[in-house]
Design an enzyme around this catalytic site. Structure first.
Site, mmCIF file in Angstrom:
data_model
loop_
_atom_site.group_PDB
_atom_site.id
_atom_site.type_symbol
_atom_site.label_atom_id
_atom_site.label_comp_id
_atom_site.label_asym_id
_atom_site.label_seq_id
_atom_site.Cartn_x
_atom_site.Cartn_y
_atom_site.Cartn_z
ATOM 1 N N HIS A 103 -9.335 4.658 -2.034
ATOM 2 C CA HIS A 103 -8.681 4.695 -0.834
ATOM 3 C C HIS A 103 -9.825 5.488 0.133
ATOM 4 C CE1 HIS A 103 -4.510 3.693 -1.816
ATOM 5 N NE2 HIS A 103 -4.965 3.517 -2.799
ATOM 6 N N GLU A 148 -1.492 6.024 -8.637
ATOM 7 C CA GLU A 148 -2.545 7.034 -8.227
ATOM 8 C C GLU A 148 -2.431 8.565 -9.004
ATOM 9 O OE1 GLU A 148 -3.132 7.502 -3.946
ATOM 10 O OE2 GLU A 148 -3.392 9.595 -4.000
ATOM 11 N N ASP A 200 0.628 -1.158 -0.230
ATOM 12 C CA ASP A 200 -0.014 -0.108 0.076
ATOM 13 C C ASP A 200 0.914 1.177 0.023
ATOM 14 O OD1 ASP A 200 -2.319 1.498 0.061
ATOM 15 O OD2 ASP A 200 -2.543 1.264 2.609
ATOM 16 N N ASN A 234 -10.134 0.158 -0.337
ATOM 17 C CA ASN A 234 -9.216 0.115 0.594
ATOM 18 C C ASN A 234 -9.782 0.409 2.038
ATOM 19 O OD1 ASN A 234 -7.670 -0.224 -1.280
ATOM 20 N ND2 ASN A 234 -5.946 1.283 -0.576
HETATM 21 P P1 13P Z 1 -9.171 4.227 5.613
HETATM 22 O O1 13P Z 1 -8.474 4.811 6.543
HETATM 23 O O2 13P Z 1 -10.527 5.177 5.161
HETATM 24 O O3 13P Z 1 -9.557 2.645 6.351
HETATM 25 O O4 13P Z 1 -8.527 4.238 4.423
HETATM 26 C C1 13P Z 1 -7.547 2.951 4.322
HETATM 27 C C2 13P Z 1 -6.835 3.112 2.867
HETATM 28 O O5 13P Z 1 -7.097 3.645 2.037
HETATM 29 C C3 13P Z 1 -5.386 2.371 2.839
HETATM 30 O O6 13P Z 1 -4.532 2.787 1.601
#
Ligand code: 13P
Length: 358
Positions: free
Chosen positions: A223, A142, A83, A266
């Protein structure tokens, strides 16, 4: 099942018209929670680790926990994804470690904070794509910049400062050949996304629709997709926490995104809230306890519950048995046979980096 290339998983999700939750992990209990939820709901799943998670666990621990998960849950297709990689080096080391997918977030400079420009983003993403695809590994890029900060990574802000420009998205996919595209539509990482229930003014689902129209074969990634349910926040606060009121992304908005090309969703914050609420409850109600298993077990169960719920809501539930994993070698051959990114092909096979002809 061996680890699955994320590209294959998202291609299958596109065929089936569903989204796949990508859940962040930092330790054994979180991996167990996700895999148990996947087994309970018979779901394919993306398990993802940030740079922060790799540092916290040490790469080797993390990788072997993943391998254990693949061995212990042979019926579950599972992609292991980096990630928010911030540099070619971070992605290269993840690929060499055995990740089947990496995100290169070239929307920010290597410091993981400063927004970059389009040229920088394209060049860096393309370099990672060339390296990854030669090894059969999938790549998420991205375009636009998300709000908030996660594990020290992020530009901060509300998420509305650098929304994705749909025409730039087309150029980006064409020039880089990325398999999946994270788009900035007003979401941000963390527990404080919106102060009221979000409307189109702050959560721009219309942007997803526009980008999907232009890039119908590109897998879009949302995300910052935790819903931050009030009951999870209340549970934390009931047992001594101090979380401020806030809104996350309502599940029905995510489902609308999934109807328009979102294939990877995500989620991290909702898992963190579930874990924290469960641990606080044990500490508050049974302060005499000191065996970590007494609070980590309920924490694991609480996370499993929220992850399983999201798997059902995103539509991936029931799809674990739909396909056999392709090997990375097979994927590398497929990539080698596809037209090169930026080669000027004007078809609309956006999944291989070609935007729909405009
Ligand atoms: P959250 O903080 O909304 O769970 O998003 C997580 C994310 O996008 C990880 O890349």
């Amino acid at each position: 099942m061996p680890l699955v290339p994320m590209r294959q998983m998202l291609d299958e999700a596109a065929k089936g018209g569903y989204g796949v939750g990508a859940f962040n992990v930092n330790n054994m209990e979180q991996i167990q929670a996700i895999m148990e939820a996947a087994r309970e709901t018979r779901s394919p799943v993306v398990v993802q680790a940030s740079r922060g998670a790799r540092k916290y666990t040490n790469d080797k621990f993390l990788y072997h926990l993943m391998q254990a998960a693949a061995e212990l849950y042979p019926e579950i297709p599972m992609a292991l994804h980096l990630d928010h990689g911030n540099s070619f080096e971070t992605c290269r080391s993840a690929i060499e470690l055995g990740f089947t997918s990496v995100m290169i977030d070239g929307s920010l400079r290597e410091d993981g904070k400063t927004p970059s420009d389009f040229k920088y983003n394209v060049e860096l993403t393309r370099k990672v794509v060339d390296f990854a695809h030669a090894r059969g590994v999938s790549v998420e890029g991205e375009i636009g910049t998300l709000g908030g900060i996660e594990d020290g990574h992020g530009a901060g802000g509300s998420g509305l400062e650098h929304l994705t420009d749909p025409d730039q998205a087309v150029g980006f996919v064409r020039e880089t050949g990325a398999d999946a595209l994270a788009v900035a539509i007003g979401t941000s990482h963390g527990a404080y996304k919106f102060s009221v229930k979000p409307t189109e003014a702050v959560l721009k689902i219309s942007l997803i629709k526009k980008i999907h129209e232009l890039l119908p074969a590109t897998h879009l990634v949302m995300h910052g997709s935790s819903s931050v349910p009030q009951e999870l926040r209340d549970q934390v606060n009931k047992y001594g926490g101090r979380l401020k009121p806030a809104w996350g992304v309502p599940v029905e908005e995510i489902q609308e995104g999934i109807r328009h090309g979102v294939r990877k969703v995500n989620v991290d914050t909702d898992s963190r809230l579930a874990v924290t609420g469960a641990i606080r409850k044990v500490f508050a109600e049974a302060p005499e306890k000191f065996d970590p298993r007494d609070y980590l077990k309920p924490a694991r169960e609480a996370m499993q519950q929220v992850v399983a719920e999201r798997m059902r809501q995103f539509g991936q539930a029931g799809h674990a048995g739909d396909y056999q994993a392709k090997t990375l070698e097979e994927m590398a051959e497929l990539y080698a046979g596809a037209p090169k990114a930026g080669s000027g092909c004007s078809c609309c096979c956006g999944g291989h980096g070609k935007g729909k002809k405009k």
